[in-house]
Design a protein around this motif. Structure first.
Motif, PDB file in Angstrom:
ATOM      1  N   THR A 107       0.840  -1.283   0.064  1.00 18.62           N
ATOM      2  CA  THR A 107      -0.009  -0.040  -0.049  1.00 18.62           C
ATOM      3  C   THR A 107       0.948   1.275   0.031  1.00 18.62           C
ATOM      4  N   GLY A 108       2.487   1.324   0.227  1.00 18.51           N
ATOM      5  CA  GLY A 108       2.934   2.100   0.132  1.00 18.51           C
ATOM      6  C   GLY A 108       3.257   2.865  -1.179  1.00 18.51           C
ATOM      7  N   VAL A 130       6.390   2.987  -2.948  1.00 20.16           N
ATOM      8  CA  VAL A 130       7.008   2.166  -3.557  1.00 20.16           C
ATOM      9  C   VAL A 130       6.268   0.963  -4.026  1.00 20.16           C
ATOM     10  N   ALA A 132       0.651  -5.406   4.165  1.00 18.03           N
ATOM     11  CA  ALA A 132       0.774  -4.300   4.674  1.00 18.03           C
ATOM     12  C   ALA A 132       0.708  -4.165   6.125  1.00 18.03           C
ATOM     13  N   ARG A 153      -2.786  -1.403   9.715  1.00 15.81           N
ATOM     14  CA  ARG A 153      -3.775  -0.550   9.444  1.00 15.81           C
ATOM     15  C   ARG A 153      -4.506  -0.573   8.231  1.00 15.81           C
ATOM     16  N   SER A 154      -3.968  -1.391   7.331  1.00 18.83           N
ATOM     17  CA  SER A 154      -4.541  -1.609   5.887  1.00 18.83           C
ATOM     18  C   SER A 154      -5.379  -2.760   6.080  1.00 18.83           C
ATOM     19  N   ALA A 213       9.164  -3.805   0.653  1.00 24.79           N
ATOM     20  CA  ALA A 213       9.028  -2.409   0.530  1.00 24.79           C
ATOM     21  C   ALA A 213       8.359  -1.659   1.678  1.00 24.79           C
ATOM     22  N   SER A 247      14.073  -3.211  -1.134  1.00 21.40           N
ATOM     23  CA  SER A 247      14.243  -1.723  -1.441  1.00 21.40           C
ATOM     24  C   SER A 247      14.729  -0.530  -0.151  1.00 21.40           C
ATOM     25  N   SER A 248      14.770  -1.480   0.989  1.00 20.09           N
ATOM     26  CA  SER A 248      15.236  -0.728   2.117  1.00 20.09           C
ATOM     27  C   SER A 248      16.531  -0.603   2.318  1.00 20.09           C
ATOM     28  N   ARG A 261      22.076  -3.256   2.637  1.00 21.78           N
ATOM     29  CA  ARG A 261      22.625  -2.856   1.441  1.00 21.78           C
ATOM     30  C   ARG A 261      24.387  -2.911   1.607  1.00 21.78           C
ATOM     31  N   CYS A 294      17.810   5.884  -3.387  1.00 25.52           N
ATOM     32  CA  CYS A 294      17.582   6.316  -4.846  1.00 25.52           C
ATOM     33  C   CYS A 294      18.191   7.470  -5.283  1.00 25.52           C
ATOM     34  N   GLY A 296      10.058  10.828  -1.829  1.00 22.62           N
ATOM     35  CA  GLY A 296      11.206   9.838  -1.248  1.00 22.62           C
ATOM     36  C   GLY A 296      11.059   9.601   0.078  1.00 22.62           C
ATOM     37  N   ALA A 297      10.255   9.991   0.811  1.00 23.89           N
ATOM     38  CA  ALA A 297      10.021   9.643   2.311  1.00 23.89           C
ATOM     39  C   ALA A 297       8.919   9.078   2.265  1.00 23.89           C
ATOM     40  N   GLY A 298       8.141   8.349   1.416  1.00 21.38           N
ATOM     41  CA  GLY A 298       7.011   7.835   1.528  1.00 21.38           C
ATOM     42  C   GLY A 298       5.652   8.597   1.505  1.00 21.38           C
TER      43      GLY A 298
HETATM   44  P1  NAP Z   1       5.843   4.182   2.279  1.00 23.70           P
HETATM   45  O1  NAP Z   1       5.050   4.770   1.440  1.00 23.70           O
HETATM   46  O2  NAP Z   1       5.764   4.889   4.000  1.00 23.70           O
HETATM   47  O3  NAP Z   1       4.987   2.939   2.525  1.00 23.70           O
HETATM   48  C1  NAP Z   1       5.229   1.872   3.650  1.00 23.70           C
HETATM   49  C2  NAP Z   1       4.607   0.376   3.473  1.00 23.70           C
HETATM   50  O4  NAP Z   1       5.095  -0.376   4.502  1.00 23.70           O
HETATM   51  C3  NAP Z   1       3.228   0.682   3.528  1.00 23.70           C
HETATM   52  O5  NAP Z   1       2.594  -0.385   2.645  1.00 23.70           O
HETATM   53  C4  NAP Z   1       2.899   0.264   5.252  1.00 23.70           C
HETATM   54  O6  NAP Z   1       1.541  -0.186   5.203  1.00 23.70           O
HETATM   55  C5  NAP Z   1       3.876  -0.873   5.092  1.00 23.70           C
HETATM   56  N1  NAP Z   1       4.118  -1.120   6.545  1.00 23.70           N
HETATM   57  C6  NAP Z   1       4.404  -0.556   7.498  1.00 23.70           C
HETATM   58  N2  NAP Z   1       4.542  -1.255   8.593  1.00 23.70           N
HETATM   59  C7  NAP Z   1       4.487  -2.368   8.373  1.00 23.70           C
HETATM   60  C8  NAP Z   1       4.105  -3.573   9.133  1.00 23.70           C
HETATM   61  N3  NAP Z   1       4.451  -3.734  10.225  1.00 23.70           N
HETATM   62  N4  NAP Z   1       4.103  -4.985   8.478  1.00 23.70           N
HETATM   63  C9  NAP Z   1       3.609  -4.913   7.223  1.00 23.70           C
HETATM   64  N5  NAP Z   1       3.826  -3.868   6.399  1.00 23.70           N
HETATM   65  C10 NAP Z   1       4.135  -2.545   7.084  1.00 23.70           C
HETATM   66  O7  NAP Z   1       7.154   4.005   2.270  1.00 23.70           O
HETATM   67  P2  NAP Z   1       7.906   3.895   0.912  1.00 23.70           P
HETATM   68  O8  NAP Z   1       8.379   5.068   0.348  1.00 23.70           O
HETATM   69  O9  NAP Z   1       7.079   3.217  -0.153  1.00 23.70           O
HETATM   70  O10 NAP Z   1       9.205   3.157   1.310  1.00 23.70           O
HETATM   71  C11 NAP Z   1       9.215   1.736   1.373  1.00 23.70           C
HETATM   72  C12 NAP Z   1      10.817   1.342   1.635  1.00 23.70           C
HETATM   73  O11 NAP Z   1      11.354   1.692   0.040  1.00 23.70           O
HETATM   74  C13 NAP Z   1      11.726   2.064   2.632  1.00 23.70           C
HETATM   75  O12 NAP Z   1      12.472   0.996   3.087  1.00 23.70           O
HETATM   76  C14 NAP Z   1      12.294   3.124   1.794  1.00 23.70           C
HETATM   77  O13 NAP Z   1      13.510   3.526   2.395  1.00 23.70           O
HETATM   78  C15 NAP Z   1      12.659   2.391   0.385  1.00 23.70           C
HETATM   79  N6  NAP Z   1      12.822   3.162  -0.674  1.00 23.70           N
HETATM   80  C16 NAP Z   1      11.813   4.295  -0.900  1.00 23.70           C
HETATM   81  C17 NAP Z   1      12.066   5.330  -2.009  1.00 23.70           C
HETATM   82  C18 NAP Z   1      10.952   6.261  -2.158  1.00 23.70           C
HETATM   83  O14 NAP Z   1      11.341   7.135  -3.235  1.00 23.70           O
HETATM   84  N7  NAP Z   1       9.867   6.328  -1.228  1.00 23.70           N
HETATM   85  C19 NAP Z   1      13.034   4.998  -2.835  1.00 23.70           C
HETATM   86  C20 NAP Z   1      14.144   4.163  -2.659  1.00 23.70           C
HETATM   87  C21 NAP Z   1      13.841   3.101  -1.513  1.00 23.70           C
HETATM   88  P3  NAP Z   1       0.266   0.589   5.592  1.00 23.70           P
HETATM   89  O15 NAP Z   1      -0.013   1.321   4.428  1.00 23.70           O
HETATM   90  O16 NAP Z   1      -0.393  -0.429   6.207  1.00 23.70           O
HETATM   91  O17 NAP Z   1       0.892   1.731   6.747  1.00 23.70           O
END
Ligand code: NAP
Length: 328
Positions: free
Chosen positions: A10-11, A13, A35, A38-39, A68, A91-92, A96, A125, A156-158
Motif C-alpha cells: 500500500t506504500g 514504492v 501491509a 492499518r490496511s 518495500a 528496497s530498504s 545494502r 534512490c 522519497g520519504a514515503g
Molecule cells: P511508505 O509509503 O511509507 O510505505 C510503507 C509500506 O510499508 C506501507 O505499505 C505500509 O503499510 C507498510 N508497512 C508499515 N509497517 C508495516 C508492518 N508492520 N507490516 C507490514 N507492512 C508494513 O514507504 P515507501 O516510500 O514506499 O518506502 C518503502 C521502502 O522503500 C523504505 O525502506 C524506503 O526507504 C525504500 N525506498 C523508498 C524510496 C522512495 O522514493 N519512497 C526510494 C528508494 C527506497 P500501511 O499502508 O498499512 O501503513
C-alpha cells in the motif's frame, strides 16, 4: 510463472511495483499483498482480480518477495523468508552494505546478481540517480572524487510526507492554520535531509550515497561527499554532481558516452537554456541528465545535472528489473 509477494503493497514504492508488474506483463502465477494492520480489510485491483491486503505472516510469504516496508520490517522478516525458500528483493537500506548481499542496478552491475544467496538489495534512490549517467563515464575515465548535492522530493520519504506536502501547501495558500508534521513549515521551504545525524556532521542519507556508490561501481578508492536536501517537489529527485576523474576527457566524448547508456536520456536544449526538471522525469523510467560542463577550477573535472523518478528507477523499477533479470 512465479508466486510473487509484495510487503508494503500500500506504500509509495509498493504501489509502483504493483503497477509495473502489470504494465511490464511480469509473468506470475499468484500475487500476495502485505501491509501493516492499518490496511486490514483493504483490497487492491490487479489485472482482472481484486487482491486482499494481508497482515504480514511468515507462512503466507511465497516465491519472490519484494520488500518495500522499511528497514526494520526487512531486518525482521527477510532472514526467515529466505529460510523458507523465498527470494527477497529489498528496497530498504537494511542489508545494502552487507558484503554478502549484492547491491544491484542491473544496467551497471547486473553481473553481481549471479552471487545472490536469496537476497538482493536495491540501492538508495539518490545514489541511483547520480550513478545512472555516471557509470559509463567512470568506466572510461575512473572517478576519483565526487561532490554531490541532492534536491529530493517529498515522496522519497514515503506516501505520508507526500500527502503532508500537498495538504500543507493547500493550507498555506488558503491561509489556514496548519499543524506541521515536521518541526518547521515544508510548503515553499526546504531542509537538510533529516535522516540520522552522525557525529561527523553528515546524515545517514549522505553516507549511504558514498558507501553505495563505491559498492555498485566496485571501486573502494572513490571519494564521495554529499549534501542531501529535501525540497517541496512531489516526485523525482535531482542531483548536481561535480566529478574529478583520474583520466582526461573531452566534453564531446562525454556526450557520446552518455548518449548510448540504456535507461539514461540527455535532456537539454542549450539554445533555449532548458534542462531536465522533476516534472520531466515524473512517471518516466529514464534518468534524465545534461548540462555536462568542464569545471575550470580543477583538472579532469566534470559537472552535470541528473533528474530521475526516485519511485521508479530509484526504487520500484529497479527492483522489478532485478526480478526480470534473475528470471531470465
Ligand atoms: P511508505 O509509503 O511509507 O510505505 C510503507 C509500506 O510499508 C506501507 O505499505 C505500509 O503499510 C507498510 N508497512 C508499515 N509497517 C508495516 C508492518 N508492520 N507490516 C507490514 N507492512 C508494513 O514507504 P515507501 O516510500 O514506499 O518506502 C518503502 C521502502 O522503500 C523504505 O525502506 C524506503 O526507504 C525504500 N525506498 C523508498 C524510496 C522512495 O522514493 N519512497 C526510494 C528508494 C527506497 P500501511 O499502508 O498499512 O501503513
Amino acid at each position: 510463472m512465479k508466486k510473487i509477494s509484495i510487503v508494503g503493497a500500500t506504500g509509495a514504492v509498493g504501489q509502483e511495483i504493483l503497477r509495473l508488474l502489470n504494465v511490464r506483463n511480469f509473468p506470475l502465477s499468484e500475487l500476495r499483498l502485505f501491509a501493516s494492520p492499518r490496511s486490514a480489510g483493504k483490497s487492491i485491483p490487479f489485472r482482472s482480480e481484486s487482491i486482499p491486503v494481508e497482515p504480514l505472516k511468515l507462512d503466507r510469504l511465497a516465491g519472490l518477495v519484494f520488500f518495500a516496508a522499511g528497514s526494520s520490517i526487512s531486518k525482521e522478516w527477510i532472514g526467515p523468508a529466505i529460510e523458507k525458500g523465498c527470494v527477497a528483493i529489498d528496497s530498504s537500506s537494511a542489508f545494502r552494505r552487507n558484503p554478502d548481499v549484492p547491491l544491484v542496478i542491473p544496467e551497471i552491475n547486473g553481473h553481481a546478481l549471479a552471487s545472490h544467496r536469496g537476497l538482493i538489495a536495491s540501492p538508495n534512490c539518490a545514489a541511483t540517480i547520480l550513478l545512472m549517467p555516471l557509470f559509463a563515464l567512470h568506466r572510461k575515465y575512473r572517478a576519483k572524487r565526487i561532490v554531490a548535492s541532492t534536491y529530493q522530493a517529498a515522496s522519497g520519504a514515503g506516501a505520508h510526507l507526500l500527502q503532508e506536502l500537498q495538504q500543507e501547501t493547500r493550507a498555506f495558500l488558503e491561509q489556514r492554520p496548519y499543524n506541521h508534521y515536521l518541526p518547521f513549515p515544508y510548503a515553499f521551504n526546504l531542509y537538510p535531509h533529516n535522516s540520522a545525524l552522525r557525529e561527523n556532521g553528515y546524515v545517514e542519507e549522505e553516507i549511504k550515497m558514498a558507501d553505495e556508490t563505491r559498492k555498485i561501481l566496485e571501486d573502494e578508492t572513490i571519494q564521495l561527499t554529499a549534501t542531501c536536501v529535501r525540497v517541496p517537489v512531489l516526485r523525482a529527485h535531482s542531483v548536481s554532481a561535480n566529478v574529478e576523474f583520474r583520466e582526461p576527457f573531452s566534453l564531446e566524448d562525454v556526450y557520446k558516452t552518455v548518449q548510448g547508456v540504456p535507461g539514461v536520456a540527455i535532456l537539454e536544449d542549450r539554445a533555449a537554456n532548458r534542462f531536465a526538471t522533476p516534472y520531466d522525469a515524473t512517471g518516466k523510467d529514464e534518468v534524465f541528465c545534461g548540462r555536462f560542463r568542464i569545471d575550470p577550477t580543477q583538472p579532469n573535472t566534470l559537472e552535470f545535472w541528473s533528474v530521475g523518478d526516485q519511485l521508479l528507477k530509484g526504487a520500484a523499477l529497479n527492483a522489478v528489473q532485478i526480478a526480470e533479470t534473475i528470471f531470465k
